[in-house]
Design an enzyme around this catalytic site. Structure first.
Site, mmCIF file in Angstrom:
data_model
loop_
_atom_site.group_PDB
_atom_site.id
_atom_site.type_symbol
_atom_site.label_atom_id
_atom_site.label_comp_id
_atom_site.label_asym_id
_atom_site.label_seq_id
_atom_site.Cartn_x
_atom_site.Cartn_y
_atom_site.Cartn_z
ATOM 1 N N LYS A 11 0.370 -1.489 0.223
ATOM 2 C CA LYS A 11 -0.011 0.072 -0.147
ATOM 3 C C LYS A 11 0.664 1.305 0.175
ATOM 4 O O LYS A 11 1.997 1.322 -0.111
ATOM 5 C CB LYS A 11 -1.437 -0.224 0.936
ATOM 6 N N HIS A 94 -8.643 -3.255 -6.258
ATOM 7 C CA HIS A 94 -8.564 -3.749 -4.446
ATOM 8 C C HIS A 94 -10.105 -2.614 -3.768
ATOM 9 O O HIS A 94 -10.318 -1.722 -4.625
ATOM 10 C CB HIS A 94 -6.749 -3.071 -4.173
ATOM 11 N N GLU A 96 -9.950 -1.031 -2.184
ATOM 12 C CA GLU A 96 -9.301 0.196 -1.428
ATOM 13 C C GLU A 96 -9.815 1.669 -2.316
ATOM 14 O O GLU A 96 -9.555 2.509 -2.553
ATOM 15 C CB GLU A 96 -7.744 0.753 -0.462
ATOM 16 N N GLU A 166 -11.235 -10.807 -1.305
ATOM 17 C CA GLU A 166 -11.219 -10.262 0.311
ATOM 18 C C GLU A 166 -12.266 -9.534 1.137
ATOM 19 O O GLU A 166 -12.855 -8.340 0.512
ATOM 20 C CB GLU A 166 -9.910 -8.499 -0.462
ATOM 21 N N GLY A 172 -7.219 -4.350 7.024
ATOM 22 C CA GLY A 172 -7.062 -4.200 7.604
ATOM 23 C C GLY A 172 -7.456 -4.254 9.286
ATOM 24 O O GLY A 172 -7.151 -2.981 9.781
ATOM 25 N N SER A 211 -6.918 -9.267 6.804
ATOM 26 C CA SER A 211 -6.209 -9.284 8.249
ATOM 27 C C SER A 211 -5.724 -11.348 8.162
ATOM 28 O O SER A 211 -5.104 -11.831 9.220
ATOM 29 C CB SER A 211 -6.595 -9.133 9.353
HETATM 30 P P1 PGA Z 1 -4.917 -6.401 4.753
HETATM 31 O O1 PGA Z 1 -5.310 -6.423 3.584
HETATM 32 O O2 PGA Z 1 -3.918 -7.848 5.705
HETATM 33 O O3 PGA Z 1 -3.960 -5.291 6.419
HETATM 34 O O4 PGA Z 1 -6.130 -6.882 6.270
HETATM 35 C C1 PGA Z 1 -5.303 -6.368 2.353
HETATM 36 C C2 PGA Z 1 -5.914 -6.484 2.067
HETATM 37 O O5 PGA Z 1 -5.763 -5.359 1.790
HETATM 38 O O6 PGA Z 1 -5.048 -6.791 0.380
#
Ligand code: PGA
Length: 250
Positions: A11, A94, A96, A166, A172, A211
């Site tokens: 990221k 993704h 995000e 995901e 996160g 996570s």
């Molecule tokens: P994370 O993120 O392991 O911090 O939960 C995974 C991702 O966004 O690909």
């Protein structure tokens, strides 16, 4: 037999110093991995990381890509550029990017096709929000996200791609999907693809993301339809990332 993959999505984190330390640490332990290992640094650090991983088994990926190849697209980075600096994979869609940068299904599908056109491999991300899970529409949501690429690029395109399931509520947050919850969705995804092309579905790698950490990786990775992980937070510490790379059956 699918080769498992563990990919680190760094990221928007790091500095020249911290990233050099991170990749040097990963490089030192990667020989133990029972997975194809990919790191996805922020764009500006890709060449520096490429230098460190040259001649090793560590593959390079990017976190995003422009659907256009060149021209007046201020602030964007293209497929030919990523190829030029040694990338093999590109994360597309993704959550995000979908949530914060307005990437629609149409945009993600365009980017997915552009990645393939440039001889790169997409790691295409799909997943439901907490609200959607609570409404019981997880399967509809991931099916819809998948349809965006199936309609434009077709199931055959998945021969050169990787999927990442995901759940948005697990990214996160420290809340991981249970191995059973994750396996259920992975199996659904594979069966959906199998309806279009059974051979492609059998060979397709579907990563879990959200996570994943050294404590839960072995159980997640040992599920029959989970072929590794896309790791955010835990990929920023070499020891944690390496522990995930060696965990479980893959
Ligand atoms: P994370 O993120 O392991 O911090 O939960 C995974 C991702 O966004 O690909």
């Amino acid at each position: 037999m699918r080769q498992p993959m563990v990919a680190g999505n760094w990221k928007m984190n790091g500095s020249s110093d911290s990233i050099k330390e991170l990749i040097t640490g990963i490089k030192a332990g990667v020989g133990e991995a029972n997975a194809e290992v990919v790191v996805c640094p922020p764009f500006v650090y890709i060449p520096m990381v490429a230098e460190v991983v040259a001649g090793t088994a560590i593959k390079l990926g990017a976190q995003n890509m422009c659907a256009q190849d060149a021209g007046a697209h201020t602030g964007e980075v293209s497929g030919p550029m990523l190829k030029d600096v040694g990338c093999e994979y590109v994360i597309i869609g993704h959550s995000e990017r979908r949530a914060m940068y307005g990437e629609t299904d149409e945009v993600t599908a365009d980017k997915y096709s552009a990645v393939l056109k440039n001889g790169l491999k997409p790691i295409f991300c799909i997943g439901e929000t907490l609200e959607e899970r609570e409404q019981g529409i997880t399967e509809q949501v991931v099916a819809h996200q998948l349809d965006a690429i199936l309609k434009t690029a077709g199931a055959a395109s998945l021969a050169n791609a990787v999927l990442a399931y995901e759940p948005v509520w697990a990214i996160g947050t420290g809340k991981t999907a249970s191995p059973e919850q994750a396996q259920e969705v992975h199996a659904f995804i594979r069966s959906k693809i199998a309806k279009e092309d059974a051979v492609i579905a059998e060979g397709l790698r579907i990563l879990y993301g959200g996570s994943m950490n050294p404590a839960n990786a072995a159980e997640l990775r040992s599920q029959s339809d989970i072929d590794g992980g896309l790791i955010g937070g835990a990929s920023l510490k070499a020891d944690d990332f390496l522990a995930i790379c060696v965990a479980g059956q893959g």
